[in-house]
Design a protein around this motif. Structure first.
Motif, mmCIF file in Angstrom:
data_model
loop_
_atom_site.group_PDB
_atom_site.id
_atom_site.type_symbol
_atom_site.label_atom_id
_atom_site.label_comp_id
_atom_site.label_asym_id
_atom_site.label_seq_id
_atom_site.Cartn_x
_atom_site.Cartn_y
_atom_site.Cartn_z
ATOM 1 N N TYR A 48 31.258 41.456 38.488
ATOM 2 C CA TYR A 48 31.473 42.273 37.291
ATOM 3 C C TYR A 48 31.476 41.362 36.070
ATOM 4 O O TYR A 48 31.724 40.157 36.176
ATOM 5 C CB TYR A 48 32.774 43.085 37.372
ATOM 6 N N MET A 49 31.183 41.939 34.933
ATOM 7 C CA MET A 49 31.241 41.230 33.663
ATOM 8 C C MET A 49 32.652 41.449 33.115
ATOM 9 O O MET A 49 33.024 42.582 32.810
ATOM 10 C CB MET A 49 30.189 41.766 32.688
ATOM 11 N N PRO A 50 33.468 40.396 33.026
ATOM 12 C CA PRO A 50 34.870 40.589 32.653
ATOM 13 C C PRO A 50 35.024 41.138 31.232
ATOM 14 O O PRO A 50 34.304 40.743 30.315
ATOM 15 C CB PRO A 50 35.470 39.194 32.781
ATOM 16 N N ILE A 51 35.954 42.066 31.106
ATOM 17 C CA ILE A 51 36.319 42.623 29.805
ATOM 18 C C ILE A 51 37.819 42.463 29.623
ATOM 19 O O ILE A 51 38.558 42.251 30.587
ATOM 20 C CB ILE A 51 35.898 44.107 29.655
ATOM 21 N N SER A 53 41.276 41.324 29.437
ATOM 22 C CA SER A 53 41.935 40.146 30.008
ATOM 23 C C SER A 53 41.656 40.005 31.508
ATOM 24 O O SER A 53 42.438 39.382 32.229
ATOM 25 C CB SER A 53 43.440 40.234 29.749
ATOM 26 N N GLU A 54 40.536 40.558 31.980
ATOM 27 C CA GLU A 54 40.201 40.449 33.406
ATOM 28 C C GLU A 54 39.914 38.997 33.775
ATOM 29 O O GLU A 54 39.334 38.238 32.996
ATOM 30 C CB GLU A 54 38.977 41.307 33.736
ATOM 31 N N ILE A 55 40.295 38.633 34.981
ATOM 32 C CA ILE A 55 39.994 37.313 35.511
ATOM 33 C C ILE A 55 38.471 37.193 35.657
ATOM 34 O O ILE A 55 37.791 38.173 35.968
ATOM 35 C CB ILE A 55 40.767 37.099 36.837
ATOM 36 N N ASP A 56 37.931 36.010 35.396
ATOM 37 C CA ASP A 56 36.489 35.807 35.262
ATOM 38 C C ASP A 56 35.832 35.353 36.564
ATOM 39 O O ASP A 56 36.043 34.226 37.008
ATOM 40 C CB ASP A 56 36.247 34.777 34.158
ATOM 41 N N PRO A 57 34.978 36.205 37.166
ATOM 42 C CA PRO A 57 34.293 35.841 38.399
ATOM 43 C C PRO A 57 32.918 35.201 38.182
ATOM 44 O O PRO A 57 32.230 34.863 39.146
ATOM 45 C CB PRO A 57 34.116 37.192 39.097
ATOM 46 N N LEU A 58 32.471 35.061 36.930
ATOM 47 C CA LEU A 58 31.082 34.666 36.665
ATOM 48 C C LEU A 58 30.662 33.349 37.323
ATOM 49 O O LEU A 58 29.565 33.286 37.898
ATOM 50 C CB LEU A 58 30.806 34.647 35.160
ATOM 51 N N PRO A 59 31.479 32.277 37.309
ATOM 52 C CA PRO A 59 31.036 31.056 37.991
ATOM 53 C C PRO A 59 30.812 31.262 39.489
ATOM 54 O O PRO A 59 29.865 30.716 40.062
ATOM 55 C CB PRO A 59 32.167 30.053 37.722
ATOM 56 N N ALA A 60 31.661 32.062 40.130
ATOM 57 C CA ALA A 60 31.494 32.332 41.566
ATOM 58 C C ALA A 60 30.249 33.181 41.810
ATOM 59 O O ALA A 60 29.535 32.975 42.797
ATOM 60 C CB ALA A 60 32.733 33.021 42.130
ATOM 61 N N MET A 61 29.992 34.120 40.917
ATOM 62 C CA MET A 61 28.786 34.943 41.046
ATOM 63 C C MET A 61 27.545 34.070 40.916
ATOM 64 O O MET A 61 26.593 34.202 41.695
ATOM 65 C CB MET A 61 28.775 36.048 39.982
ATOM 66 N N ALA A 62 27.542 33.161 39.939
ATOM 67 C CA ALA A 62 26.398 32.280 39.723
ATOM 68 C C ALA A 62 26.172 31.346 40.907
ATOM 69 O O ALA A 62 25.033 30.978 41.205
ATOM 70 C CB ALA A 62 26.589 31.480 38.441
ATOM 71 N N ALA A 63 27.243 30.977 41.607
ATOM 72 C CA ALA A 63 27.136 30.062 42.745
ATOM 73 C C ALA A 63 26.764 30.762 44.049
ATOM 74 O O ALA A 63 26.441 30.094 45.035
ATOM 75 C CB ALA A 63 28.472 29.329 42.929
ATOM 76 N N HIS A 64 26.793 32.090 44.073
ATOM 77 C CA HIS A 64 26.545 32.826 45.318
ATOM 78 C C HIS A 64 25.128 32.595 45.817
ATOM 79 O O HIS A 64 24.158 32.694 45.070
ATOM 80 C CB HIS A 64 26.785 34.319 45.121
ATOM 81 N N ASP A 65 25.014 32.308 47.101
ATOM 82 C CA ASP A 65 23.715 32.099 47.753
ATOM 83 C C ASP A 65 23.238 33.447 48.288
ATOM 84 O O ASP A 65 23.463 33.793 49.440
ATOM 85 C CB ASP A 65 23.867 31.079 48.880
ATOM 86 N N GLY A 66 22.617 34.212 47.405
ATOM 87 C CA GLY A 66 22.115 35.536 47.765
ATOM 88 C C GLY A 66 21.980 36.375 46.512
ATOM 89 O O GLY A 66 22.347 35.952 45.415
ATOM 90 N N PRO A 67 21.457 37.586 46.661
ATOM 91 C CA PRO A 67 21.297 38.467 45.499
ATOM 92 C C PRO A 67 22.646 38.852 44.902
ATOM 93 O O PRO A 67 23.612 39.072 45.629
ATOM 94 C CB PRO A 67 20.595 39.702 46.069
ATOM 95 N N VAL A 68 22.696 38.939 43.579
ATOM 96 C CA VAL A 68 23.915 39.313 42.864
ATOM 97 C C VAL A 68 23.588 40.480 41.938
ATOM 98 O O VAL A 68 22.527 40.518 41.318
ATOM 99 C CB VAL A 68 24.485 38.130 42.047
ATOM 100 N N CYS A 69 24.520 41.413 41.852
ATOM 101 C CA CYS A 69 24.351 42.552 40.961
ATOM 102 C C CYS A 69 25.678 42.847 40.277
ATOM 103 O O CYS A 69 26.715 42.308 40.659
ATOM 104 C CB CYS A 69 23.841 43.776 41.726
ATOM 105 N N VAL A 70 25.609 43.693 39.248
ATOM 106 C CA VAL A 70 26.814 44.119 38.545
ATOM 107 C C VAL A 70 26.804 45.637 38.438
ATOM 108 O O VAL A 70 25.743 46.265 38.445
ATOM 109 C CB VAL A 70 26.962 43.465 37.154
ATOM 110 N N PRO A 71 27.999 46.234 38.318
ATOM 111 C CA PRO A 71 28.077 47.696 38.266
ATOM 112 C C PRO A 71 27.578 48.250 36.935
ATOM 113 O O PRO A 71 27.752 47.638 35.883
ATOM 114 C CB PRO A 71 29.568 47.984 38.445
ATOM 115 N N VAL A 72 26.980 49.431 37.043
ATOM 116 C CA VAL A 72 26.510 50.170 35.878
ATOM 117 C C VAL A 72 27.082 51.582 35.995
ATOM 118 O O VAL A 72 26.900 52.246 37.020
ATOM 119 C CB VAL A 72 24.967 50.226 35.815
#
Length: 184
Positions: A48-51, A53-72
Motif C-alpha cells: 500500500y502507499m502509506p497515508i 501516519s501509516e507505517i511505511d512498507p515501500l522499502p519491503a515492497m521494492a525488495a520483494h522478489d515477485g510481482p507487486v501491486c497496490v490497492p485501487v
C-alpha cells in the motif's frame, strides 16, 4: 453501545496512538517486513502507499522478489482491485489521498500487506470504516489461498478490537519490533 459506536471510539484513540508512534519513527520495520516476505518470493504481493501516519512498507515492497501491486478503490462498497506497481512508476491521486499507479496490469494478490488503525492478538484489525479490506479478503479467500499480514506500530495494539460478522481476520501481524504472536 453498538459495535459501530465501539469501532468509532476505538478509531479515534487508535489514530492518536498511531500518530505518536509515527513521530517516534519506525526503526527497522521495513527491513523486518522484507525478511518476513522472503518465504513468499515469487508470489503476487499487494502493499500500500502509506497515508497519514501509516507505517511505511515501500522499502519491503521494492525488495520483494515477485510481482507487486497496490490497492485501487473502484467504488464505495466494492472490493479493492490491485494494479501493478514498481518503484518510480507514474502515480496519480486516488480516493482518500493514497497514490495509485496511473496504468499497469490488474493483478490478483496472494500475499497482502494490510494497513490498519488498530489490531488485537486474535488477528482482527480496525481500519478506517469503509470495509474495503474485509470485502476484498473475503472475495480473495473464496478464490484461492491468501496470506494477509497487518503492518503496524506496536502502539496500535488493543486488548480487543470490536468486530462484527463481516470482519476478516489477518493471518499475521508484524510491527517495528517483529511478528506479534496471535492467539486463535
Amino acid at each position: 453501545m453498538t459495535v459501530a459506536a465501539l469501532k468509532a471510539e476505538a478509531r479515534r484513540a487508535a489514530g492518536a496512538a498511531r500518530a505518536l508512534a509515527h513521530k517516534a519513527g519506525q526503526g527497522q520495520a521495513a527491513e523486518l517486513l522484507a525478511d518476513w516476505l522472503v518465504p513468499h518470493r515469487g508470489r503476487v504481493l499487494s502493499g500500500y502507499m502509506p497515508i497519514r501516519s501509516e507505517i511505511d512498507p515501500l522499502p519491503a515492497m521494492a525488495a520483494h522478489d515477485g510481482p507487486v501491486c497496490v490497492p485501487v478503490i473502484v467504488a464505495p462498497g466494492e472490493p479493492l482491485r490491485f494494479r501493478e506497481w514498481s518503484p518510480g512508476c507514474p502515480m496519480v491521486d486516488g480516493p482518500f489521498g493514497a497514490r495509485v499507479p496511473e496504468d499497469g496490469a490488474w493483478l490478483d494478490p496472494e500475499v497482502l500487506i494490510v494497513p490498519l488503525l488498530a489490531f488485537d492478538r486474535r488477528g482482527f484489525r480496525l481500519g478506517y470504516g469503509g470495509g474495503f479490506y474485509d470485502r476484498t479478503l473475503e472475495r480473495l479467500r473464496a478464490r484461492h489461498p491468501v496470506t494477509a499480514v497487518g503492518f503496524a506500530f506496536t502502539a496500535q495494539e488493543l486488548p480487543e478490537v470490536p468486530v462484527d460478522a463481516t470482519d476478516q481476520p489477518l493471518d499475521a501481524i508484524l510491527t517495528e519490533i517483529g511478528p506479534i504472536p496471535l492467539r486463535r
